[in-house]
Design an enzyme around this catalytic site. Structure first.
Site, mmCIF file in Angstrom:
data_model
loop_
_atom_site.group_PDB
_atom_site.id
_atom_site.type_symbol
_atom_site.label_atom_id
_atom_site.label_comp_id
_atom_site.label_asym_id
_atom_site.label_seq_id
_atom_site.Cartn_x
_atom_site.Cartn_y
_atom_site.Cartn_z
ATOM 1 N N GLN A 87 0.800 -1.224 0.000
ATOM 2 C CA GLN A 87 0.000 0.000 0.000
ATOM 3 C C GLN A 87 0.836 1.279 0.000
ATOM 4 O O GLN A 87 0.332 2.342 -0.329
ATOM 5 C CB GLN A 87 -0.948 -0.001 1.205
ATOM 6 C CG GLN A 87 -1.987 -1.103 1.110
ATOM 7 C CD GLN A 87 -2.896 -1.149 2.319
ATOM 8 O OE1 GLN A 87 -2.584 -1.843 3.282
ATOM 9 N NE2 GLN A 87 -3.991 -0.436 2.292
ATOM 10 N N HIS A 117 0.817 -9.391 4.403
ATOM 11 C CA HIS A 117 -0.316 -8.456 4.426
ATOM 12 C C HIS A 117 -0.939 -8.436 3.032
ATOM 13 O O HIS A 117 -0.683 -7.544 2.227
ATOM 14 C CB HIS A 117 0.162 -7.068 4.866
ATOM 15 C CG HIS A 117 -0.946 -6.138 5.258
ATOM 16 N ND1 HIS A 117 -0.969 -5.446 6.450
ATOM 17 C CD2 HIS A 117 -2.087 -5.775 4.620
ATOM 18 C CE1 HIS A 117 -2.059 -4.697 6.523
ATOM 19 N NE2 HIS A 117 -2.756 -4.872 5.421
ATOM 20 N N ASN A 156 -1.797 -10.726 8.389
ATOM 21 C CA ASN A 156 -2.746 -9.645 8.579
ATOM 22 C C ASN A 156 -4.117 -10.087 8.071
ATOM 23 O O ASN A 156 -4.269 -10.446 6.896
ATOM 24 C CB ASN A 156 -2.316 -8.410 7.769
ATOM 25 C CG ASN A 156 -3.328 -7.290 7.912
ATOM 26 O OD1 ASN A 156 -3.389 -6.641 8.947
ATOM 27 N ND2 ASN A 156 -4.172 -7.071 6.911
ATOM 28 N N GLU A 157 -5.089 -10.098 8.944
ATOM 29 C CA GLU A 157 -6.481 -10.395 8.598
ATOM 30 C C GLU A 157 -6.648 -11.630 7.704
ATOM 31 O O GLU A 157 -7.261 -11.564 6.642
ATOM 32 C CB GLU A 157 -7.136 -9.182 7.936
ATOM 33 C CG GLU A 157 -7.126 -7.972 8.853
ATOM 34 C CD GLU A 157 -7.972 -6.804 8.339
ATOM 35 O OE1 GLU A 157 -8.417 -6.846 7.169
ATOM 36 O OE2 GLU A 157 -8.191 -5.865 9.113
HETATM 37 C C1 BGC Z 1 -6.348 -3.808 6.145
HETATM 38 C C2 BGC Z 1 -5.650 -2.619 5.525
HETATM 39 C C3 BGC Z 1 -6.684 -1.702 4.924
HETATM 40 C C4 BGC Z 1 -7.564 -1.209 6.050
HETATM 41 C C5 BGC Z 1 -8.615 -0.202 5.635
HETATM 42 C C6 BGC Z 1 -7.604 -3.499 6.868
HETATM 43 O O1 BGC Z 1 -8.568 -4.405 6.502
HETATM 44 O O2 BGC Z 1 -5.462 -4.541 6.940
HETATM 45 O O3 BGC Z 1 -4.729 -3.068 4.573
HETATM 46 O O4 BGC Z 1 -6.127 -0.663 4.191
HETATM 47 O O5 BGC Z 1 -8.225 -2.295 6.636
HETATM 48 O O6 BGC Z 1 -9.553 -0.740 4.768
#
Ligand code: BGC
Length: 413
Positions: free
Chosen positions: A18, A112, A156-157
């Site tokens: 990002q 991520h 991440n998530e």
């Molecule tokens: C993610 C980020 C994303 C943010 C805002 C999260 O789900 O880890 O990469 O930019 O939310 O949408």
């Protein structure tokens, strides 16, 4: 309770794809350049953070924050299967060194959302052997810079694909997805294109949970000794009407990962908004409620609700590893931060072991398929000149961090 614990961690986060720019060996770069594509625009130079990390980390430190959460990019570190780039590994060692030099604790995320294109071409996370190459990548990183890591998150998530399955009110153009996927496989000369965002949620969950545990064991071998966790996407899930499927959603989307997180050293909670779940599934935003640039509800109470959901289900300390709001109105970001943190204080008062707050995001950046339009940053980035401009919300969060309490709004406005 009005003050935060004296060792509370205050930070801001980014993710490699990002902000770094030109992540050309990644699967997402390929998808961004397909026609048709789901991406509103390609990431291109992003915030050129790959070259400007020094300035960005110094800015973070100057605000009064003491933690920087960022991801290392697999597609740079292993651009071809089995070939590890010493230059990229050295780069992240320099990023870590810059954090330490500025009194900033680095929290490293190993994955991520973006993958090397060869990984997508081999089937991505749906493949049973995906964990083998992921663990090898983590080991290689640890050998090179593990001694400088202060906290690490494997993923991440990783539960996002399961969450997206429930968010049925968002219209994804199926034919575009199919055509984009076919074109991406052709572009990399493979019959597969296994991208994290487009994968089968159940298979991904099974393989990523197994990979998470294996990666922890590998990283624990050293060098370095640091807490290792996983950062999970949560929403304040609210049941609407009779026979709501809310609990089923929570069981599917959150509970397996909360259980997995309990075997690690900490849980990262990432909370932005609420979900309203009826008897058929997600209902979408309530009519009339303020929306963010993401199209979902402005809902700072999400942080408290998600902490209260997660805390009894995990046996480890919790960090808010992401929370924030996409808005051009920075005063609303200030409100969002204040209200979220008031919720954190209430959680602390009721005994929840929450140890830090890391805001999303340090910079206005590439918001995946939505491109550069949503503004999550504490710091604005002029993408033509790459000039950084600190927003009032950044000073506000920095002031909270310095004082370890929420100051009177009037005093900082
Ligand atoms: C993610 C980020 C994303 C943010 C805002 C999260 O789900 O880890 O990469 O930019 O939310 O949408």
């Amino acid at each position: 309770m009005t003050t935060f614990p004296s060792d509370f961690v205050w930070g801001a986060a980014t993710a490699a794809h990002q902000v770094e720019g030109n992540n050309v060996n990644s699967d997402l770069w390929v998808l961004e350049h397909c026609n048709p594509t789901l991406f509103e625009e390609p990431s291109l130079d992003a915030c050129d953070h790959y070259h400007r990390f020094g300035e960005d980390i110094r800015l973070l430190a100057s605000l009064g924050l003491n933690c920087y959460r960022f991801s290392v990019e697999w597609a740079r570190i292993e651009p071809e299967r089995g070939h590890f780039s010493m230059a990229a590994l050295d780069h992240y060692r320099r990023v870590l060194a810059t954090c330490h030099e500025n009194g900033v604790t680095p929290m490293v995320t190993f994955y991520h959302f973006s993958s090397p294109r060869w990984f997508a071409g081999s089937g991505g996370w749906e493949k049973t052997t995906a964990g083998d190459v992921f663990v090898r990548y983590c080991e290689r990183c640890a050998r090179h810079f593990g001694d400088m890591i202060s906290f690490a998150a494997t993923f991440n998530e990783p539960n996002l694909p399961m969450l997206l399955k429930w968010i049925s009110h968002i219209d994804v153009p199926f034919t575009t997805v199919m055509r984009m996927g076919r074109q991406a496989s052709r572009a990399i000369g493979s019959s597969h294109f296994g991208c994290f965002f487009l994968g089968d949620g159940e298979k991904l969950q099974e393989h990523m949970i197994a990979a998470h545990h294996r990666a922890i064991s590998a990283l624990k071998a050293g060098p370095g000794a640091y807490p290792i966790g996983v950062c999970i996407a949560l929403q304040d899930e609210q049941a609407v009407g009779a026979n709501s499927r809310r609990d089923k959603k929570c069981r599917e989307v959150y509970d397996p990962w909360l259980e997995a997180a309990s075997l690690g050293d900490f849980l990262g909670v990432q909370a932005y908004t609420r979900g309203r779940v009826g008897r058929r599934g997600d209902l979408g935003p309530e009519p009339g409620v303020e929306l963010t640039q993401m199209g979902y509800e402005f809902w700072p109470d999400a942080v408290e609700a998600c902490l209260r959901y997660a805390a009894p289900r995990v046996a480890v300390p919790i960090y808010i590893t992401e929370s924030g709001v996409a808005t051009d109105d920075d005063l609303r970001r200030i409100d969002y931060i204040r209200q979220s943190l008031e919720g954190v204080l209430r959680c602390l008062a009721s005994g929840i072991d929450v140890r830090g707050y890391i805001h999303w995001s340090l910079l206005d950046n590439f918001e995946w398929i939505m491109g550069y339009r949503p503004k999550f940053g504490l710091i604005a980035v002029d993408r033509a000149t790459q000039q950084r401009t600190i927003k009032p919300s950044a000073h506000y969060l920095g002031e909270i961090a310095r004082q370890n309490r929420i100051p009177d709004l009037a005093a900082v406005r």
